[in-house]
Design a protein around this motif. Structure first.
Motif, PDB file in Angstrom:
ATOM      1  N   SER A   1       4.851  -6.824  -2.911  1.00  0.00           N
ATOM      2  CA  SER A   1       5.461  -6.999  -1.768  1.00  0.00           C
ATOM      3  C   SER A   1       6.063  -5.746  -1.496  1.00  0.00           C
ATOM      4  CB  SER A   1       6.801  -7.955  -2.085  1.00  0.00           C
ATOM      5  OG  SER A   1       7.350  -7.713  -3.479  1.00  0.00           O
ATOM      6  N   ASP A   2       6.434  -4.704  -2.499  1.00  0.00           N
ATOM      7  CA  ASP A   2       6.883  -3.475  -2.134  1.00  0.00           C
ATOM      8  C   ASP A   2       6.118  -2.717  -1.030  1.00  0.00           C
ATOM      9  OD1 ASP A   2       5.395  -3.078  -4.130  1.00  0.00           O
ATOM     10  OD2 ASP A   2       6.048  -1.163  -4.298  1.00  0.00           O
ATOM     11  N   LEU A   3       4.868  -3.109  -0.880  1.00  0.00           N
ATOM     12  CA  LEU A   3       3.997  -2.377   0.302  1.00  0.00           C
ATOM     13  C   LEU A   3       4.239  -2.804   1.398  1.00  0.00           C
ATOM     14  CD1 LEU A   3       0.480  -2.816  -1.801  1.00  0.00           C
ATOM     15  CD2 LEU A   3       1.843  -0.667  -1.622  1.00  0.00           C
ATOM     16  N   LEU A   4       4.824  -4.061   1.659  1.00  0.00           N
ATOM     17  CA  LEU A   4       5.061  -4.335   3.176  1.00  0.00           C
ATOM     18  C   LEU A   4       6.371  -3.801   3.653  1.00  0.00           C
ATOM     19  CD1 LEU A   4       4.567  -8.209   2.061  1.00  0.00           C
ATOM     20  CD2 LEU A   4       2.742  -6.455   2.655  1.00  0.00           C
ATOM     21  N   VAL A   5       6.051  -2.737   4.164  1.00  0.00           N
ATOM     22  CA  VAL A   5       7.026  -2.023   4.881  1.00  0.00           C
ATOM     23  C   VAL A   5       6.843  -1.644   6.337  1.00  0.00           C
ATOM     24  CG1 VAL A   5       7.539  -0.758   2.694  1.00  0.00           C
ATOM     25  CG2 VAL A   5       5.740   0.305   4.452  1.00  0.00           C
ATOM     26  N   PRO A   6       7.767  -1.563   7.266  1.00  0.00           N
ATOM     27  CA  PRO A   6       7.719  -1.609   8.438  1.00  0.00           C
ATOM     28  C   PRO A   6       7.023  -0.249   9.045  1.00  0.00           C
ATOM     29  CG  PRO A   6       9.897  -1.650   8.216  1.00  0.00           C
ATOM     30  CD  PRO A   6       9.115  -1.648   6.960  1.00  0.00           C
ATOM     31  N   GLU A   7       7.249   0.614   8.310  1.00  0.00           N
ATOM     32  CA  GLU A   7       6.689   2.011   8.916  1.00  0.00           C
ATOM     33  C   GLU A   7       5.014   1.973   9.199  1.00  0.00           C
ATOM     34  OE1 GLU A   7       8.329   2.753   5.643  1.00  0.00           O
ATOM     35  OE2 GLU A   7       9.774   1.676   6.835  1.00  0.00           O
ATOM     36  N   TYR A   8       4.594   0.939   8.239  1.00  0.00           N
ATOM     37  CA  TYR A   8       2.949   0.786   8.208  1.00  0.00           C
ATOM     38  C   TYR A   8       2.446  -0.492   8.961  1.00  0.00           C
ATOM     39  CZ  TYR A   8       2.523   5.128   5.549  1.00  0.00           C
ATOM     40  OH  TYR A   8       2.290   6.450   4.983  1.00  0.00           O
ATOM     41  N   ARG A   9       1.410  -0.456   9.582  1.00  0.00           N
ATOM     42  CA  ARG A   9       0.688  -1.804  10.027  1.00  0.00           C
ATOM     43  C   ARG A   9      -0.245  -1.922   8.657  1.00  0.00           C
ATOM     44  NH1 ARG A   9      -3.728  -2.268  14.645  1.00  0.00           N
ATOM     45  NH2 ARG A   9      -3.843  -4.597  14.794  1.00  0.00           N
ATOM     46  N   THR A  10       0.245  -3.011   7.809  1.00  0.00           N
ATOM     47  CA  THR A  10      -0.605  -3.017   6.625  1.00  0.00           C
ATOM     48  C   THR A  10      -1.502  -4.245   6.759  1.00  0.00           C
ATOM     49  OG1 THR A  10       1.414  -2.626   5.527  1.00  0.00           O
ATOM     50  CG2 THR A  10      -0.081  -3.960   3.997  1.00  0.00           C
ATOM     51  N   VAL A  11      -2.749  -3.950   6.387  1.00  0.00           N
ATOM     52  CA  VAL A  11      -3.901  -4.928   6.247  1.00  0.00           C
ATOM     53  C   VAL A  11      -4.374  -4.890   4.834  1.00  0.00           C
ATOM     54  CG1 VAL A  11      -4.485  -4.329   8.702  1.00  0.00           C
ATOM     55  CG2 VAL A  11      -5.560  -3.044   7.060  1.00  0.00           C
ATOM     56  N   LEU A  12      -4.955  -6.032   4.577  1.00  0.00           N
ATOM     57  CA  LEU A  12      -5.940  -6.401   3.480  1.00  0.00           C
ATOM     58  C   LEU A  12      -7.445  -6.189   3.866  1.00  0.00           C
ATOM     59  CD1 LEU A  12      -5.969  -7.142   0.369  1.00  0.00           C
ATOM     60  CD2 LEU A  12      -6.072  -9.372   1.280  1.00  0.00           C
ATOM     61  N   PHE A  13      -7.893  -5.175   3.348  1.00  0.00           N
ATOM     62  CA  PHE A  13      -9.371  -4.758   3.399  1.00  0.00           C
ATOM     63  C   PHE A  13     -10.387  -5.784   2.714  1.00  0.00           C
ATOM     64  CE2 PHE A  13     -13.013  -1.221   3.564  1.00  0.00           C
ATOM     65  CZ  PHE A  13     -13.371  -1.565   4.875  1.00  0.00           C
ATOM     66  N   TYR A  14     -10.603  -6.863   3.070  1.00  0.00           N
ATOM     67  CA  TYR A  14     -11.308  -7.799   2.466  1.00  0.00           C
ATOM     68  C   TYR A  14     -12.100  -8.732   3.446  1.00  0.00           C
ATOM     69  CZ  TYR A  14     -12.811 -11.589  -0.794  1.00  0.00           C
ATOM     70  OH  TYR A  14     -13.603 -12.462  -1.165  1.00  0.00           O
ATOM     71  N   PRO A  15     -13.379  -8.976   3.214  1.00  0.00           N
ATOM     72  CA  PRO A  15     -14.119  -9.653   4.285  1.00  0.00           C
ATOM     73  C   PRO A  15     -14.069 -11.293   3.985  1.00  0.00           C
ATOM     74  CG  PRO A  15     -15.435  -9.029   2.544  1.00  0.00           C
ATOM     75  CD  PRO A  15     -14.292  -8.572   2.166  1.00  0.00           C
ATOM     76  N   SER A  16     -12.798 -11.722   4.258  1.00  0.00           N
ATOM     77  CA  SER A  16     -12.587 -13.144   4.082  1.00  0.00           C
ATOM     78  C   SER A  16     -13.167 -13.882   5.416  1.00  0.00           C
ATOM     79  CB  SER A  16     -10.984 -13.349   3.934  1.00  0.00           C
ATOM     80  OG  SER A  16     -10.354 -13.140   5.005  1.00  0.00           O
TER      81      SER A  16
END
Length: 186
Positions: free
Chosen positions: A64-79
């Motif tokens: 959860s600490d990766l979810l910061v507003p400075e970045y557009r966070t994405v999970l690189f996974y082919p779901s």
């Protein structure tokens, strides 16, 4: 760093790249023991990166600490619900991208997608190009299957440009060649 036999060491091919894109490699503990692992090479090459280890007995991993507003966070996974990582996707938001990349075999990597509930609202992205390489680090089960470093290189090519992609692919090709030589394939 490359975990290959000294005679096949590819550490000299590891670039040092400082990018806007941030990488967080979420690697399964068992994957770290494999000489065919390529994800840790990406972490070594990219100064704006980190590695988190999951699958350690008795320890949970909270991302959860990766979810910061400075970045557009994405999970690189082919779901099934993954969006294509392309120029339009990148241009849709001015913030730098943070790629959370599961690393391990398909079974291990898939668990990041559904076991880490803190990532439920994080968009999934994927590269839709087929892997046309003649040789692979491991057996691939799908046409799009790639080694982690190879997939990260493709993603960074979309986000950061072809120069970055080629630098990472040069490292991947060196690792692949050394691994295949070790197996007597080349």
């Amino acid at each position: 760093m490359c975990f290959l036999n000294k005679s096949r060491c590819v550490c000299a091919f590891i670039p040092k790249l400082t990018l806007k894109t941030r990488l967080c490699l979420v690697v399964h503990a068992k994957e770290l023991k494999r000489t065919t692992n390529t994800g840790r090479l990406a972490v070594t090459a990219l100064t704006n990166s980190e590695m988190r280890i999951r699958g350690v007995e008795g320890k949970s991993l909270d991302l959860s600490d990766l979810l910061v507003p400075e970045y557009r966070t994405v999970l690189f996974y082919p779901s099934e619900d993954a969006l294509e990582l392309n120029a339009e996707f990148v241009a849709a938001d001015p913030r730098p991208i943070q790629l959370i990349v599961p690393d391990g075999n398909w079974r291990q990597a898939s668990k990041v997608h559904y076991r880490h509930h803190e990532l439920a609202g994080v968009p999934r992205v994927m590269i839709k190009d087929a892997n046309t390489s003649a040789y692979h680090m491991r057996a691939e089960t799908t046409a799009e299957g790639m080694a982690t470093l190879q997939a990260i290189a493709a993603a960074l090519g979309v986000i950061e440009g072809d120069t970055v992609k080629e630098s990472m692919m040069k490292l991947y090709r060196a690792k692949l060649e050394a691994t295949l030589q070790g197996r007597g394939v080349l």
